[in-house]
Design a protein around this motif. Structure first.
Motif, PDB file in Angstrom:
ATOM      1  N   MET A 273      17.610  79.034 113.358  1.00 22.66           N
ATOM      2  CA  MET A 273      16.761  79.165 112.162  1.00 22.66           C
ATOM      3  C   MET A 273      17.078  80.458 111.404  1.00 22.66           C
ATOM      4  N   ILE A 274      17.326  81.544 112.161  1.00 23.70           N
ATOM      5  CA  ILE A 274      17.668  82.827 111.516  1.00 23.70           C
ATOM      6  C   ILE A 274      18.971  82.697 110.737  1.00 23.70           C
ATOM      7  N   GLU A 275      19.970  82.000 111.311  1.00 31.40           N
ATOM      8  CA  GLU A 275      21.251  81.822 110.629  1.00 31.40           C
ATOM      9  C   GLU A 275      21.116  80.909 109.423  1.00 31.40           C
ATOM     10  N   THR A 276      20.183  79.954 109.508  1.00 31.77           N
ATOM     11  CA  THR A 276      19.955  79.065 108.353  1.00 31.77           C
ATOM     12  C   THR A 276      19.316  79.846 107.213  1.00 31.77           C
ATOM     13  N   ILE A 277      18.323  80.676 107.555  1.00 32.50           N
ATOM     14  CA  ILE A 277      17.669  81.515 106.526  1.00 32.50           C
ATOM     15  C   ILE A 277      18.694  82.476 105.913  1.00 32.50           C
ATOM     16  N   GLY A 278      19.649  82.949 106.733  1.00 33.56           N
ATOM     17  CA  GLY A 278      20.686  83.875 106.245  1.00 33.56           C
ATOM     18  C   GLY A 278      21.804  83.170 105.501  1.00 33.56           C
ATOM     19  N   GLY A 279      21.739  81.824 105.402  1.00 31.56           N
ATOM     20  CA  GLY A 279      22.729  81.070 104.644  1.00 31.56           C
ATOM     21  C   GLY A 279      23.962  80.694 105.428  1.00 31.56           C
ATOM     22  N   LYS A 280      24.011  80.985 106.712  1.00 26.39           N
ATOM     23  CA  LYS A 280      25.191  80.630 107.514  1.00 26.39           C
ATOM     24  C   LYS A 280      25.221  79.141 107.873  1.00 26.39           C
ATOM     25  N   LEU A 281      24.030  78.513 107.988  1.00 27.45           N
ATOM     26  CA  LEU A 281      23.940  77.100 108.340  1.00 27.45           C
ATOM     27  C   LEU A 281      23.189  76.333 107.267  1.00 27.45           C
ATOM     28  N   MET A 282      23.567  75.064 107.094  1.00 29.97           N
ATOM     29  CA  MET A 282      22.835  74.191 106.171  1.00 29.97           C
ATOM     30  C   MET A 282      21.665  73.557 106.929  1.00 29.97           C
ATOM     31  N   LEU A 283      20.722  72.988 106.166  1.00 25.51           N
ATOM     32  CA  LEU A 283      19.523  72.404 106.775  1.00 25.51           C
ATOM     33  C   LEU A 283      19.864  71.245 107.705  1.00 25.51           C
ATOM     34  N   GLY A 284      20.821  70.402 107.278  1.00 26.61           N
ATOM     35  CA  GLY A 284      21.224  69.266 108.114  1.00 26.61           C
ATOM     36  C   GLY A 284      21.830  69.725 109.426  1.00 26.61           C
ATOM     37  N   THR A 285      22.635  70.813 109.332  1.00 22.41           N
ATOM     38  CA  THR A 285      23.260  71.354 110.537  1.00 22.41           C
ATOM     39  C   THR A 285      22.212  71.972 111.450  1.00 22.41           C
ATOM     40  N   LEU A 286      21.201  72.644 110.854  1.00 26.29           N
ATOM     41  CA  LEU A 286      20.097  73.208 111.627  1.00 26.29           C
ATOM     42  C   LEU A 286      19.375  72.102 112.392  1.00 26.29           C
ATOM     43  N   MET A 287      19.096  71.005 111.681  1.00 27.33           N
ATOM     44  CA  MET A 287      18.409  69.881 112.323  1.00 27.33           C
ATOM     45  C   MET A 287      19.247  69.322 113.477  1.00 27.33           C
ATOM     46  N   THR A 288      20.591  69.299 113.267  1.00 23.83           N
ATOM     47  CA  THR A 288      21.479  68.806 114.329  1.00 23.83           C
ATOM     48  C   THR A 288      21.388  69.706 115.556  1.00 23.83           C
ATOM     49  N   TYR A 289      21.400  71.025 115.358  1.00 19.26           N
ATOM     50  CA  TYR A 289      21.336  71.959 116.476  1.00 19.26           C
ATOM     51  C   TYR A 289      19.981  71.888 117.190  1.00 19.26           C
ATOM     52  N   ILE A 290      18.902  71.741 116.387  1.00 20.48           N
ATOM     53  CA  ILE A 290      17.561  71.624 116.997  1.00 20.48           C
ATOM     54  C   ILE A 290      17.487  70.354 117.851  1.00 20.48           C
ATOM     55  N   ASN A 291      17.940  69.233 117.256  1.00 20.15           N
ATOM     56  CA  ASN A 291      17.901  67.964 117.991  1.00 20.15           C
ATOM     57  C   ASN A 291      18.830  67.983 119.202  1.00 20.15           C
ATOM     58  N   THR A 292      20.012  68.596 119.021  1.00 22.14           N
ATOM     59  CA  THR A 292      20.979  68.667 120.115  1.00 22.14           C
ATOM     60  C   THR A 292      20.450  69.528 121.252  1.00 22.14           C
ATOM     61  N   THR A 293      19.790  70.644 120.882  1.00 24.11           N
ATOM     62  CA  THR A 293      19.184  71.507 121.895  1.00 24.11           C
ATOM     63  C   THR A 293      18.163  70.733 122.723  1.00 24.11           C
ATOM     64  N   SER A 294      17.341  69.945 122.013  1.00 30.25           N
ATOM     65  CA  SER A 294      16.341  69.129 122.707  1.00 30.25           C
ATOM     66  C   SER A 294      17.018  68.076 123.585  1.00 30.25           C
ATOM     67  N   LYS A 295      18.086  67.460 123.038  1.00 25.62           N
ATOM     68  CA  LYS A 295      18.787  66.421 123.787  1.00 25.62           C
ATOM     69  C   LYS A 295      19.447  66.977 125.043  1.00 25.62           C
ATOM     70  N   VAL A 296      20.138  68.112 124.904  1.00 19.08           N
ATOM     71  CA  VAL A 296      20.829  68.655 126.070  1.00 19.08           C
ATOM     72  C   VAL A 296      19.833  69.102 127.127  1.00 19.08           C
ATOM     73  N   ASP A 297      18.684  69.630 126.679  1.00 17.07           N
ATOM     74  CA  ASP A 297      17.651  70.033 127.638  1.00 17.07           C
ATOM     75  C   ASP A 297      17.104  68.822 128.389  1.00 17.07           C
ATOM     76  N   ASN A 298      16.769  67.778 127.611  1.00 17.32           N
ATOM     77  CA  ASN A 298      16.239  66.561 128.237  1.00 17.32           C
ATOM     78  C   ASN A 298      17.268  65.897 129.152  1.00 17.32           C
ATOM     79  N   SER A 299      18.535  65.909 128.677  1.00 14.81           N
ATOM     80  CA  SER A 299      19.585  65.244 129.458  1.00 14.81           C
ATOM     81  C   SER A 299      19.893  66.002 130.743  1.00 14.81           C
ATOM     82  N   ILE A 300      19.879  67.327 130.675  1.00 11.36           N
ATOM     83  CA  ILE A 300      20.128  68.122 131.886  1.00 11.36           C
ATOM     84  C   ILE A 300      18.979  67.933 132.874  1.00 11.36           C
ATOM     85  N   ASN A 301      17.753  67.907 132.349  1.00  9.60           N
ATOM     86  CA  ASN A 301      16.605  67.626 133.214  1.00  9.60           C
ATOM     87  C   ASN A 301      16.741  66.252 133.855  1.00  9.60           C
TER      88      ASN A 301
END
Length: 608
Positions: A273-301
């Motif tokens: 989120m900090i990198e998105t606010i700083g303009g390094k990431l786009m909103l779609g990419t942020l959503m991908t990282y958020i969803n991927t983070t959730s997915k990898v956490d759930n999948s590892i569990n």
């Protein structure tokens, strides 16, 4: 622990072989569908990223519409493959339940009779039956989950690592620590359940006593309900305390582990989120990282939990494999491994020479130095007090106990040389604890010769021989009447009527030897008299062995054998024994006094 892991891997391998033996198509189809299912969410995730980034960049309506069409297609495919997987998995689950239980029941047919008196094998059978409907499908499901979660983890980590490489450390280390702890809990739980198998059987037995008609009448009359329920409750309370102790450990650790996971996941999302606010990431990419983070956490569990479940399931599945791998009955073969070639069609003579027998793990002989001979046409009565070895003797002759000492000759050939199937074909036995089959009258009698199950004339003839025709004719549906009260439209029978069906069952066979253990114990005097008249006519060209406590019945025998504490104390015909054997004379006279009293009591009840 390494040894146990190796054993578990071996168990999983054997379960997979078992599954493939039952059906090869379903597992392959399910694995393919599962892999497709695990890939589709990532395609959908990337497509969603493209939609959001296209909107942010204002790339034009055509691009957005194209991504929306792909979105609909991907979701439709996901729905289709989820439904397809559920259908095939349900079918495969039912198939496995059927096949594994069939294998277990077929395996029981390979066991010797003595195995059913072995507590260890009984416990193993109990465990195998308990796990049959759960563990094989659970192991298969776990293998699919491990593969699909591995695909999800690798795909998710590739996305995250391409952004921040340090995310790999947090998402891998935590599950490794968790699995190690889960494994120790799994061992504790398995050992706990393994050690209480005997107590589980006791609780089942008490429940059986309290819920089945053949035991409930006596329990009510003796007012045993409170006592037995208290015993049942104490056992279940012990199980409850043990289960809660394990559950508490699991719950505490799960909370700590999930809290650490959430903290790390929140940190990853915060950085994105900090990198998105700083303009390094786009909103779609942020959503991908958020969803991927959730997915990898759930999948590892899911991966670590599934790995733990697979390990735990394999511990329990060992019972299925161990039971199915019990040695087959090879005693049908001689030392050279060639099928026994002795054939038995007619019985001319039976001879016991110095036969002794003791039960496994027992030091005292149940039978010691038994010697007697029988020829065709003989009717032999075996009498003696309880525990004298009467029933043991006929179980040996029936081939149920094979590890006896001495020699048993049939037509001059050792009994062990005949195959079980050959021996059972010419033997007809009514045991004292005969079965009351909760089927129709036809089935109860026809089971005596399963090949003649639909031969109504033969069934009726067997019923006449056992003096059962009259009560059968009075039943609402006659020979087709359901008997017992476990199932719909059943009619409960008296003890004597059940015994007449058991005797009818014995007469269904074209047997060479009739062995009857207390054949008239539940019959009234008139039925007993009628039965013996019929039996003498039917068996005069056969070999007949009657075990009885009633000395009044032994007069029909051409030979009487008296047993006491596993030894023959006298043998001969009734008249000779009365004249020449003081002990037999005393036993006979005392027995007659007791029997007359019992018969008077029976007659009072019968005629009233």
């Amino acid at each position: 622990m390494k040894i146990k892991c190796k054993v578990c891997l071996d168990t999983v391998y054997k379960i997979i072989k078992l599954l493939l033996k039952y059906n090869k198509i379903y597992p392959i189809v399910l694995f393919i569908i599962a892999i497709i299912k695990s890939i589709l969410p990532f395609l959908s995730l990337i497509n969603t990223q493209n939609i959001i980034n296209s909107i942010q960049k204002a790339n034009g309506l055509n691009n957005i519409l194209m991504f929306m069409i792909i979105f609909v297609i991907l979701n439709t495919c996901s729905l289709f493959f989820n439904s397809l997987y559920g259908y095939f998995f349900g079918k495969y689950k039912e198939l496995l339940y059927l096949k594994v239980n069939q294998d277990i029941l077929n395996k029981t047919n390979d066991l010797e009779y003595v195995d059913f008196e072995n507590n260890e094998i009984y416990n193993l059978l109990q465990r195998a039956e308990m796990e049959a409907g759960v563990r094989p499908i659970s192991i298969f499901s776990s293998l699919i989950a491990i593969i699909t979660s591995s695909i999800t983890i690798i795909s998710s980590l590739l996305i995250l690592v391409s952004w921040k490489s340090w995310t790999l450390i947090g998402f891998i280390l935590l599950p490794l620590f968790a699995f190690k702890y889960y494994k120790s809990i799994g061992n504790l739980e398995y050992n706990m359940i393994f050690n209480r198998t005997e107590y589980e059987r006791k609780s089942w037995y008490i429940s059986h006593l309290l819920t089945k008609d053949n035991s409930i009448k006596e329990i009510k009359m003796l007012n045993l309900f409170p006592f037995l329920i208290n015993k049942f409750n104490n056992l279940r309370k012990m199980f409850y305390k043990e289960n809660i102790k394990i559950l508490k450990r699991k719950s505490i650790f799960l909370f700590i582990y999930q809290f650490c996971n959430i903290a790390f996941m929140c940190f990853v999302v915060l950085v994105a989120m900090i990198e998105t606010i700083g303009g390094k990431l786009m909103l779609g990419t942020l959503m991908t990282y958020i969803n991927t983070t959730s997915k990898v956490d759930n999948s590892i569990n899911l991966f670590s939990n599934t790995l733990f479940s697979l390990y735990q399931d394999s511990l329990y599945a060992i019972n299925i494999i161990t039971f199915l791998e019990l040695p087959r009955n090879t005693k049908e073969k001689n030392k050279e491994g060639i099928e026994s070639k002795a054939k038995l069609n007619k019985i001319e003579t039976i001879e016991f020479k110095n036969v002794s027998f003791k039960y496994p793990k027992q030091n005292i002989y149940a039978l010691k130095n038994i010697n007697f001979s029988i020829k065709r046409g003989d009717t032999v009565a075996i009498v003696g007090e309880n525990g004298s070895g009467k029933s043991t003797l006929i179980k040996i002759l029936s081939g149920l106990y094979k590890e006896y000492e001495g020699t048993i000759l049939i037509n001059g050939i050792e009994l062990k040389r005949f195959s079980e199937s050959n021996l059972r074909k010419i033997l007809s036995v009514v045991f004292q604890d005969f079965n009351n089959y909760q089927f129709t009258v036809k089935d109860n009698i026809g089971f005596g010769n399963i090949k003649q199950l639909n031969n109504f004339e033969k069934i009726k003839e067997a019923a006449r021989d056992a003096d059962a025709s009259q009560f059968i004719a009075n039943l609402p549906n006659g020979i087709n009447q359901q008997v017992g009260n476990w199932f719909d439209n059943g009619v409960q029978l008296s003890g004597g009527q059940w015994q007449k069906l058991a005797l009818s069952r014995a007469f269904m066979k074209e047997a060479e030897i009739f062995i009857l253990d207390e054949p008239t114990a539940a019959l009234d005097p008139l039925s007993e008299y009628s039965f013996f008249n019929s039996f003498i006519k039917k068996s005069r060209t056969k070999v007949s062995i009657i075990i009885t406590h009633r000395f009044s019945n032994v007069k029909i025998a051409s030979k009487i054998i008296v047993l006491k504490k596993g030894k023959i104390i006298c043998q001969g015909c009734h008249d000779d024994l009365i004249k020449n054997n003081v002990l037999y004379n005393e036993m006979y006279n005392l027995s007659n006094i007791i029997e007359r009293r019992k018969d008077n009591e029976k007659n009072i009840i019968f005629y009233s």
